[in-house]
Design an enzyme around this catalytic site. Structure first.
Site, PDB file in Angstrom:
ATOM      1  N   ARG A  54       0.807  -1.230   0.000  1.00 43.16           N
ATOM      2  CA  ARG A  54       0.000   0.000   0.000  1.00 43.16           C
ATOM      3  C   ARG A  54       0.837   1.276   0.000  1.00 43.16           C
ATOM      4  NH1 ARG A  54      -2.706  -3.605   3.341  1.00 43.16           N
ATOM      5  NH2 ARG A  54      -0.734  -4.683   3.148  1.00 43.16           N
ATOM      6  N   THR A  55       1.938   1.294   0.719  1.00 39.20           N
ATOM      7  CA  THR A  55       2.704   2.543   0.783  1.00 39.20           C
ATOM      8  C   THR A  55       3.244   2.886  -0.605  1.00 39.20           C
ATOM      9  OG1 THR A  55       3.327   1.997   3.039  1.00 39.20           O
ATOM     10  CG2 THR A  55       4.604   3.713   1.963  1.00 39.20           C
ATOM     11  N   LYS A  82      23.315  -5.839  -7.345  1.00 38.08           N
ATOM     12  CA  LYS A  82      24.658  -6.168  -7.867  1.00 38.08           C
ATOM     13  C   LYS A  82      25.741  -5.667  -6.935  1.00 38.08           C
ATOM     14  CE  LYS A  82      23.243  -5.685 -12.728  1.00 38.08           C
ATOM     15  NZ  LYS A  82      23.424  -4.819 -13.897  1.00 38.08           N
ATOM     16  N   ARG A 104      12.091   3.810   1.063  1.00 36.06           N
ATOM     17  CA  ARG A 104      11.895   2.815   2.129  1.00 36.06           C
ATOM     18  C   ARG A 104      13.135   1.952   2.172  1.00 36.06           C
ATOM     19  NH1 ARG A 104       6.769  -0.957   3.362  1.00 36.06           N
ATOM     20  NH2 ARG A 104       6.146   1.026   4.251  1.00 36.06           N
ATOM     21  N   HIS A 132       7.940   6.010  10.264  1.00 35.69           N
ATOM     22  CA  HIS A 132       7.122   5.891   9.058  1.00 35.69           C
ATOM     23  C   HIS A 132       6.117   7.043   9.134  1.00 35.69           C
ATOM     24  CE1 HIS A 132       4.993   4.318   5.751  1.00 35.69           C
ATOM     25  NE2 HIS A 132       4.669   3.118   6.171  1.00 35.69           N
TER      26      HIS A 132
END
Ligand code: NCD
Length: 308
Positions: A54-55, A82, A104, A132
């Site tokens: 959802r975020t 990588k 995030r 958050h």
């Protein structure tokens, strides 16, 4: 305010302003054509180094409805897999002339660190076990729409507090808005140092959900974050539910008009029973639609009017 890294970045007035704009953005969601020109010509990159449903999608939709160009980058599928460092990845992306970076990351403090490396506006979409902020804003916005002012209202947060950035941002936001906050967890999931923090920030702690729940004006259930647990924090899932789940029996002790929140993703049957998740007083899906409006508002306040 240049970035949104923590709820601490926001004054009470700034939060009120974000909510006011979010209410206008909420109206946009109801239109047939959901597009505003506010961020035309701006580019926003969503960099998600952790899973999200959802975020990430709500930041993407929020940017698109404001007419920004939005690009998503995830750890899997980017050069991070990588071995490229976070600094090199963000500097590379910003060399393309990006205006906003929504990030995030599993490391606490990552968003703050990134904000020191780049000129772009940085929005913290969850940094490890730290904060958050847009989640806390959307939670408070949802509760205010349901309950009016949160001044003096009793909000109870329950669950895996140790691993929860949602809990940390919510405590900061709710106490700022004048709510009475009680946090409930088993002793093993109560963060170390909480006694000092709760004393200075003025919130309460408890191990006894049954004692607290009937007094709650709103309850927020938090997910048991198994992916962040290295050891056994409770003997079994069943035992956790018996002590700290919002079960059908506990639901009956909650005030019938007290909103039930959960930031998602929910572990149905563990921290929240289906009866509670789907109850008429559950606002879980309302949190999602409010989240979009709040994120549109945040992007608007941070990016509209900035020099491109
Ligand atoms: C939360 C998160 O990622 O911190 N989810 C979300 O943003 N909706 C909570 C969680 O993962 O439990």
């Amino acid at each position: 305010m240049k970035h949104l890294l923590s709820i601490d970045d926001l004054s009470v007035d700034a939060i009120a302003e974000i909510f006011e704009t979010a209410a206008d953005m909420h109206d946009v969601q109801r239109r047939e054509v959901k597009k505003l020109p506010a961020l035309r010509g701006r580019t926003v990159i969503n960099m998600f180094f952790e899973d999200s449903t959802r975020t990430r999608s709500s930041f993407e939709i929020a940017g698109k409805w404001l007419s920004a160009d939005v690009i998503n980058i995830s750890a899997k599928g980017s050069s991070a897999s990588k071995g490229e460092s976070l600094r090199d990845t963000v500097l590379t992306v910003c060399a393309m002339g990006v205006d906003g970076l929504v990030i995030r990351h599993p490391a606490s403090g990552a968003a703050h660190q990134v904000s020191q490396w780049v000129d772009a506006v940085v929005v913290n979409a969850g940094d490890g076990m730290h904060e958050h902020p847009t989640q806390a804003l959307l939670d408070a916005y949802t509760l205010q729409r349901r309950m009016g002012s949160l001044e003096g209202r009793h909000v109870v947060l329950v669950g895996d507090l140790t691993h929860s950035r949602v809990f940390r941002s919510n405590v900061l936001c709710l106490t700022k808005l004048g709510a009475r906050v009680t946090v409930v967890a088993p002793p093993t999931l109560m963060p170390s140092g909480i006694a000092a923090w709760s004393a200075s920030a003025g919130f309460e702690t408890s191990y006894d959900l049954d004692a607290v729940l009937p007094e709650a004006d709103a309850v927020m259930m938090l997910r048991v974050q198994r992916e962040r647990m290295s050891g056994g924090y409770f003997p079994s899932a069943r035992e956790y539910t018996v002590g700290y789940g919002l079960t059908r029996d506990r639901l009956a002790t909650l005030k019938p008009d007290a909103p039930i929140c959960h930031p998602g993703p929910m572990n149905r049957g563990l921290e929240i029973a289906a009866d509670a998740a789907d109850a008429a007083q559950s606002v879980v899906l309302e949190q999602v639609s409010s989240g979009l409006a709040v994120r549109m508002s945040v992007l608007y306040h941070l990016l509209a009017g900035e020099e491109s």
